[in-house]
Design an enzyme around this catalytic site. Structure first.
Site, PDB file in Angstrom:
ATOM      1  N   ASP A   1       0.727  -1.421   0.005  1.00 13.92           N
ATOM      2  CA  ASP A   1       0.172   0.007   0.400  1.00 13.92           C
ATOM      3  C   ASP A   1       0.865   1.258  -0.271  1.00 13.92           C
ATOM      4  O   ASP A   1       2.028   1.207   0.930  1.00 13.92           O
ATOM      5  CB  ASP A   1      -0.845   0.442   1.120  1.00 13.92           C
ATOM      6  CG  ASP A   1      -2.319   0.815   1.793  1.00 13.92           C
ATOM      7  OD1 ASP A   1      -2.661   0.781   0.185  1.00 13.92           O
ATOM      8  OD2 ASP A   1      -1.838   2.264   1.866  1.00 13.92           O
TER       9      ASP A   1
ATOM     10  N   GLU B   1      14.610 -15.229   0.704  1.00 11.86           N
ATOM     11  CA  GLU B   1      15.330 -16.233   1.676  1.00 11.86           C
ATOM     12  C   GLU B   1      13.520 -17.620   1.409  1.00 11.86           C
ATOM     13  O   GLU B   1      14.069 -18.553   2.484  1.00 11.86           O
ATOM     14  CB  GLU B   1      14.633 -15.854   3.402  1.00 11.86           C
ATOM     15  CG  GLU B   1      16.371 -14.807   4.079  1.00 11.86           C
ATOM     16  CD  GLU B   1      15.938 -14.516   5.024  1.00 11.86           C
ATOM     17  OE1 GLU B   1      14.818 -15.031   5.494  1.00 11.86           O
ATOM     18  OE2 GLU B   1      16.324 -13.602   5.199  1.00 11.86           O
TER      19      GLU B   1
HETATM   20  C1  GLC Z   1      -4.154   3.051  -0.879  1.00 13.01           C
HETATM   21  C2  GLC Z   1      -5.182   2.210  -0.970  1.00 13.01           C
HETATM   22  C3  GLC Z   1      -6.516   2.376  -0.527  1.00 13.01           C
HETATM   23  C4  GLC Z   1      -6.054   3.333   1.597  1.00 13.01           C
HETATM   24  C5  GLC Z   1      -4.392   4.391   1.510  1.00 13.01           C
HETATM   25  C6  GLC Z   1      -4.473   4.426   2.489  1.00 13.01           C
HETATM   26  O1  GLC Z   1      -4.074   3.971  -1.959  1.00 13.01           O
HETATM   27  O2  GLC Z   1      -5.645   1.211  -1.776  1.00 13.01           O
HETATM   28  O3  GLC Z   1      -7.664   2.648  -0.625  1.00 13.01           O
HETATM   29  O4  GLC Z   1      -7.286   4.338   1.284  1.00 13.01           O
HETATM   30  O5  GLC Z   1      -3.729   3.014   0.305  1.00 13.01           O
HETATM   31  O6  GLC Z   1      -3.686   3.168   3.553  1.00 13.01           O
END
Ligand code: GLC
Length: 535
Positions: A204, A253
């Site tokens: 993310d 690993e």
């Molecule tokens: C990313 C995710 C989104 C979330 C953001 C904050 O863009 O896809 O859904 O709100 O990160 O974590």
């Protein structure tokens, strides 16, 4: 290397299948539907965050990286998914959220209880405010969800004190990735899930971890939101690459070809490619393709730029049309019959291109964005933080219709957390199963051909000459693809004369010409031209 050509299906856990009838999707629901995904013909499943979380941002506010949110089930349920998926020949990728924790995370609670300058605060980005009494945020950075990226805390003495950075909601404090506790903790979290057999991670906000420690103002040069330009103080800073080199060595690993896919929203594909150097991540989402309008020229440019930049670092391309953060592409491409027609054509384009592809749950049913959710049911923090100016992302997160009837169209036994439009009964899995012309059957046919055809997946492509609104390419001498993105029918290209239609996103005209907004896959016999350039 499965990840070079995998078709990965994104399960937004909250909205896929609800096994316990509380209106919220859950892991037993996902597990029960794995055979559906096997039959659809995808190679892997990506699960959005299922970790313990207050769900302020749909689970992207993680309170414990090693557990399962009780709303979604238990660790045993997750292990059951990995087990069953592997039995079915599917891989499993989980989401990891390293840019920020939830404010409910033990670390942040400890940071709040501890004084300014303490070790507990050093894991996050606490700073003194500006102005004589520190009442002004430390700089002008903005939250991606609207409003300032800083919130001031009340100190133990009851006085207003330091501010902490949150590039998203105030309930998602950003971590300080120069802190070794943070670095070590996440490597350990990776191991926790790798030990449980997951095949990889979707990272993310992968381009957000490193911040300019001087915390300069954005000024007028940089605006908040959208793909980030080079030189930005909190996106795509060089230091972030060290994090992924460390992660890669952890994944390496392990046996079994574990892979990372980065969520990296940047203006320049060359910068995205930097994350895919051989000792960093394996793949990244291709948002250039997703953002391209339904126009032959724009699509071709996105395709060429992506393939070119990624080839330089030896990484495969990936393609994506929708996810849980963007307006569903049926709607982006014009909505209604037009949007559906284009979405079907786009799917065949995407699945014919070299590399891997992502399918967002429900796109195989042709689901559109839900634009008219009642305001009081909207949950995306963007809606709240912008005072309703931005509607937010709930409209692409409405639960999946599995059957044409029932309290939630087969999603579960109770009312779903977001209501489904009644007309989705006609887009349910069961309805589309029975309809030879449905979008579900188109995806299934395309994925079946993709599995058996050597030309598809990883490899090369070459363009053939075509008119402005049309794209024509070959994958090898036997496989050709024509995309007519224009408003008028076009004749079959000369170069593919004599080739047989393998699959088409809409019926061809009686004279064999390709109607507007239609993609066709062709298979040429041995007599077809060997050289794609000699047409
Ligand atoms: C990313 C995710 C989104 C979330 C953001 C904050 O863009 O896809 O859904 O709100 O990160 O974590």
């Amino acid at each position: 290397m499965w990840w070079r050509e995998a078709v990965i299906y994104q399960v937004y856990v909250r909205s896929f299948a609800d096994a316990d009838g509380d209106g919220m999707g859950d892991l037993p629901g996902v597990r029960s539907r794995l055979p559906y995904l096997r039959r659809l013909g995808v190679d892997a499943v990506w699960l959005t965050p299922f970790y313990p979380s207050p769900q302020v941002d749909g689970g992207y506010d993680v309170a414990d990286y090693r557990g399962v949110e009780p709303l979604f089930g238990s660790l045993a349920d997750l292990e059951g998914i990995v087990h069953d998926a592997h039995e079915l020949g599917l891989r499993v990728i989980v989401d990891i959220v390293p840019n920020h924790t939830s404010s409910a995370h033990d670390w942040f609670q400890a940071a709040l209880a501890a004084p300014a300058g303490s070790k507990d605060r050093a894991r996050y980005l606490f700073r003194k405010g500006a102005g004589p009494d520190g009442a002004v945020p430390p700089n002008d950075w903005q939250s991606n969800f609207g409003g300032p990226a800083w919130t001031r805390v009340i100190e133990a003495d009851g006085e207003a004190g330091e501010w902490y950075l949150h590039l998203f909601d105030a309930a998602q404090p950003d971590l300080d990735w120069t802190n070794t506790d943070v670095v070590e903790e996440f490597q350990d979290v990776l191991r926790f899930w790798l030990d449980r057999g997951v095949d990889g991670f979707r990272i993310d906000v992968a381009h957000g971890l490193a911040k300019d420690q001087e915390m300069p103002d954005l000024g007028e040069q940089f605006v908040a939101g959208g793909p980030a330009p080079f030189g930005h103080p909190h996106w795509d800073r060089d230091a972030v690459h060290d994090v992924y080199r460390g992660w890669r060595s952890v994944a390496d690993e392990y046996e079994g070809d574990r892979a990372f896919v980065g969520e990296i929203w940047l203006d320049e594909v060359d910068r995205v490619a930097q994350y895919l150097r051989p000792d960093e991540l394996h793949t990244a989402f291709n948002f250039h393709f997703l953002l391209a309008p339904w126009e032959a020229g724009a699509l071709r440019e996105a395709i060429d730029v992506s393939i070119g930049a990624l080839r330089d670092v030896g990484a495969p391309a990936t393609w994506v049309l929708s996810n849980h953060d963007v307006i569903r592409h049926v709607t982006r491409y014009g909505g209604g019959e037009l949007g559906t027609r284009r979405a079907r054509a786009a799917a065949l384009l995407m699945l014919a291109l070299p590399g891997g592809a992502y399918i967002y749950q429900g796109e195989e049913l042709g689901l559109p964005e839900v634009g008219d959710l009642p305001d009081e049911l909207r949950q995306d923090p963007t809606y709240r933080r912008t005072g309703g100016e931005r509607l937010g992302r709930d409209g692409c997160r409405v639960p999946i219709p599995w059957t044409p009837d029932g309290p939630s169209l087969g999603f579960g036994d109770g009312a779903p957390w977001l209501p489904q439009p009644p007309e989705w009964a006609g887009l349910s899995v069961a309805t589309e199963e029975d309809d030879r012309g449905s979008t579900l059957r188109l995806y299934r046919d395309a994925l079946a051909i993709r599995r058996r055809h050597d030309a598809l997946g990883d490899g090369e492509m070459s363009w053939l000459d075509s008119d402005g609104d049309v794209l024509v390419f070959r994958r090898d001498r036997r496989f050709g693809c024509v995309v007519n993105a224009g408003a008028a029918a076009v004749p079959m290209p000369d170069a593919l004369k004599g080739a047989a239609v393998l699959l088409a996103s809409a019926p061809l005209d009686d004279d064999g010409s390709i109607p507007s907004d239609t993609t066709v896959w062709f298979e040429s016999g041995a007599s077809a031209s060997a050289n794609p350039h000699d047409s």
